[in-house]
Design a protein around this motif. Structure first.
Motif, PDB file in Angstrom:
ATOM      1  N   ARG A  84       0.840  -1.204   0.000  1.00  0.00           N
ATOM      2  CA  ARG A  84       0.000   0.000   0.000  1.00  0.00           C
ATOM      3  C   ARG A  84       0.870   1.248   0.000  1.00  0.00           C
ATOM      4  NH1 ARG A  84      -3.373  -3.215   3.386  1.00  0.00           N
ATOM      5  NH2 ARG A  84      -2.372  -2.419   5.278  1.00  0.00           N
ATOM      6  N   LEU A  85       2.000   1.161   0.696  1.00  0.00           N
ATOM      7  CA  LEU A  85       2.940   2.290   0.728  1.00  0.00           C
ATOM      8  C   LEU A  85       3.785   2.356  -0.536  1.00  0.00           C
ATOM      9  CD1 LEU A  85       4.258   1.957   4.410  1.00  0.00           C
ATOM     10  CD2 LEU A  85       2.645   3.665   3.538  1.00  0.00           C
ATOM     11  N   LEU A  86       4.155   1.181  -1.052  1.00  0.00           N
ATOM     12  CA  LEU A  86       5.080   1.082  -2.182  1.00  0.00           C
ATOM     13  C   LEU A  86       4.455   0.226  -3.281  1.00  0.00           C
ATOM     14  CD1 LEU A  86       8.273   0.292  -0.047  1.00  0.00           C
ATOM     15  CD2 LEU A  86       7.496   2.540  -0.798  1.00  0.00           C
ATOM     16  N   PRO A  87       3.490   0.751  -3.999  1.00  0.00           N
ATOM     17  CA  PRO A  87       2.821  -0.038  -5.040  1.00  0.00           C
ATOM     18  C   PRO A  87       3.819  -0.567  -6.068  1.00  0.00           C
ATOM     19  CG  PRO A  87       1.629   2.000  -4.631  1.00  0.00           C
ATOM     20  CD  PRO A  87       2.936   2.116  -3.903  1.00  0.00           C
ATOM     21  N   GLY A  88       3.614  -1.816  -6.449  1.00  0.00           N
ATOM     22  CA  GLY A  88       4.462  -2.405  -7.482  1.00  0.00           C
ATOM     23  C   GLY A  88       5.674  -3.132  -6.960  1.00  0.00           C
ATOM     24  N   THR A  89       5.976  -3.019  -5.674  1.00  0.00           N
ATOM     25  CA  THR A  89       7.127  -3.750  -5.141  1.00  0.00           C
ATOM     26  C   THR A  89       6.753  -5.217  -4.955  1.00  0.00           C
ATOM     27  OG1 THR A  89       6.485  -3.205  -2.878  1.00  0.00           O
ATOM     28  CG2 THR A  89       8.067  -1.739  -3.951  1.00  0.00           C
ATOM     29  N   SER A  90       7.731  -6.068  -5.083  1.00  0.00           N
ATOM     30  CA  SER A  90       7.490  -7.504  -4.925  1.00  0.00           C
ATOM     31  C   SER A  90       8.810  -8.212  -4.681  1.00  0.00           C
ATOM     32  CB  SER A  90       6.821  -8.085  -6.171  1.00  0.00           C
ATOM     33  OG  SER A  90       7.653  -7.937  -7.302  1.00  0.00           O
ATOM     34  N   HIS A  91       8.720  -9.508  -4.431  1.00  0.00           N
ATOM     35  CA  HIS A  91       9.916 -10.353  -4.304  1.00  0.00           C
ATOM     36  C   HIS A  91      10.817  -9.881  -3.164  1.00  0.00           C
ATOM     37  CE1 HIS A  91      11.451 -13.849  -6.125  1.00  0.00           C
ATOM     38  NE2 HIS A  91      12.559 -13.347  -6.618  1.00  0.00           N
ATOM     39  N   GLU A  92      10.192  -9.471  -2.050  1.00  0.00           N
ATOM     40  CA  GLU A  92      10.956  -8.901  -0.950  1.00  0.00           C
ATOM     41  C   GLU A  92      11.729  -9.956  -0.165  1.00  0.00           C
ATOM     42  OE1 GLU A  92       6.950  -6.646  -1.166  1.00  0.00           O
ATOM     43  OE2 GLU A  92       7.615  -8.731  -1.213  1.00  0.00           O
ATOM     44  N   THR A  93      12.761  -9.502   0.522  1.00  0.00           N
ATOM     45  CA  THR A  93      13.461 -10.354   1.471  1.00  0.00           C
ATOM     46  C   THR A  93      12.839 -10.157   2.854  1.00  0.00           C
ATOM     47  OG1 THR A  93      15.181  -8.703   1.960  1.00  0.00           O
ATOM     48  CG2 THR A  93      15.587 -10.226   0.134  1.00  0.00           C
ATOM     49  N   PHE A  94      13.133 -11.082   3.758  1.00  0.00           N
ATOM     50  CA  PHE A  94      12.518 -11.112   5.084  1.00  0.00           C
ATOM     51  C   PHE A  94      13.610 -11.213   6.140  1.00  0.00           C
ATOM     52  CE2 PHE A  94      11.005 -13.969   8.556  1.00  0.00           C
ATOM     53  CZ  PHE A  94       9.937 -13.221   9.045  1.00  0.00           C
ATOM     54  N   ALA A  95      13.380 -10.618   7.310  1.00  0.00           N
ATOM     55  CA  ALA A  95      14.276 -10.792   8.456  1.00  0.00           C
ATOM     56  C   ALA A  95      13.456 -11.327   9.625  1.00  0.00           C
ATOM     57  CB  ALA A  95      14.939  -9.479   8.837  1.00  0.00           C
ATOM     58  N   TYR A  96      13.948 -12.402  10.259  1.00  0.00           N
ATOM     59  CA  TYR A  96      13.228 -13.016  11.369  1.00  0.00           C
ATOM     60  C   TYR A  96      13.182 -12.075  12.579  1.00  0.00           C
ATOM     61  CZ  TYR A  96      13.937 -17.557   9.030  1.00  0.00           C
ATOM     62  OH  TYR A  96      13.941 -18.600   8.138  1.00  0.00           O
ATOM     63  N   PRO A  97      12.007 -11.766  13.110  1.00  0.00           N
ATOM     64  CA  PRO A  97      11.964 -11.023  14.375  1.00  0.00           C
ATOM     65  C   PRO A  97      12.681 -11.803  15.472  1.00  0.00           C
ATOM     66  CG  PRO A  97       9.808 -11.022  13.326  1.00  0.00           C
ATOM     67  CD  PRO A  97      10.656 -12.004  12.559  1.00  0.00           C
ATOM     68  N   TYR A  98      13.545 -11.137  16.193  1.00  0.00           N
ATOM     69  CA  TYR A  98      14.345 -11.722  17.263  1.00  0.00           C
ATOM     70  C   TYR A  98      15.359 -12.759  16.764  1.00  0.00           C
ATOM     71  CZ  TYR A  98      10.335  -9.801  19.753  1.00  0.00           C
ATOM     72  OH  TYR A  98       9.334  -8.979  20.197  1.00  0.00           O
ATOM     73  N   GLY A  99      15.364 -13.032  15.473  1.00  0.00           N
ATOM     74  CA  GLY A  99      16.332 -13.968  14.913  1.00  0.00           C
ATOM     75  C   GLY A  99      15.933 -15.419  14.963  1.00  0.00           C
TER      76      GLY A  99
END
Length: 261
Positions: free
Chosen positions: A135-150
């Motif tokens: 909603r903030l960044l229309p068109g973005t995709s294929h994002e990477t993820f970071a585990y909360p707390y690891g």
């Protein structure tokens, strides 16, 4: 180095703690998706979790002044909130960072430890995180993820292979050989545990192994929290890497360089 991050593990029975420890340990050691790392030159990536206003105002400016960009992992359910440690950026800062060339990554919506969530709840939380970012960044995709707390879990890590391009842990080390796409190693860049000398040693290791070194931090302040770094340490890290002719790339750019899908 602790993999707990901002919260201590709540009181629990010994049996529950042992089950959690086993689940995380197996997930950490069991790769489901790998890609070989063959680089023309070593890579450094700098990432920020949560992320506090100071990482936006001081951290991003410092990076940009040295011609580089970072990766910022957004917990969308916390945007604009204030904790005991810091104030999290508002939504417009996420948009601004993206427009300035920084990578915006997934960091969950509710900031729960993923091993506490059922696969269905984890999928729903990550979907909410992604939807809020898009909603903030229309068109973005294929994002990477970071585990909360690891922390990870076997079922959650397996799901991430379908839900995120790659996932960053807080397990220290240099990424060499075969990269576990669902558990990228990352070392804390924090004043309470690092110095310019120790950073230089890590950079030398990455160069000698022609590997990928990922740093993670939170706030950026002259007197940072125990989870953050000072502007001086961040600047020294970038400048030492540039003197060694390392490529300084976002997580996504590094994945591109490695040839990850």
């Amino acid at each position: 180095m602790t993999e707990i991050g901002l919260d201590a593990v709540p009181p629990a029975s010994e049996a529950n703690i042992n089950r959690f420890s086993f689940n995380h340990t197996i997930a950490r050691r069991l790769p489901f998706r790998t890609v070989p790392i063959r680089l023309d030159r070593p890579i450094l990536s700098i990432s920020f979790d949560d992320f506090p206003v100071s990482a936006y105002e001081l951290g991003a400016t410092l990076l940009e002044e040295r011609g580089v960009r970072g990766t910022y992992y957004a917990c969308t359910g916390q945007l604009g909130s204030t904790t005991d440690l810091w104030t999290v950026v508002p939504p417009d800062a996420v948009v601004d960072l993206h427009q300035r060339g920084h990578e915006i990554g997934l960091h969950s919506h509710g900031h729960a430890k993923v091993h506490d969530l059922s696969p269905a709840a984890f999928r729903a939380d990550l979907a909410a995180n992604r939807a809020a970012l898009r909603r903030l960044l229309p068109g973005t995709s294929h994002e990477t993820f970071a585990y909360p707390y690891g922390y990870s879990g076997i079922r959650q890590k397996l799901l991430l292979g379908k839900l995120a391009r790659a996932s960053r842990s807080v397990q220290p080390g240099i990424n060499t050989g075969k990269l576990d796409l669902d558990f990228i190693k990352a070392t804390e860049l924090i004043d309470c545990a690092q110095s310019a000398a120790s950073i230089g040693h890590l950079l030398d290791q990455a160069c000698s192994q022609n590997g990928w070194l990922v740093f993670l931090s939170h706030d950026v302040a002259d007197s940072p929290t125990r989870y953050g770094c000072s502007p001086a340490l961040l600047a020294a890290t970038i400048e030492q890497a540039q003197k060694r002719d390392m490529a300084i790339l976002t997580i996504a750019q590094a994945l591109d360089e490695i040839g990850a899908p």
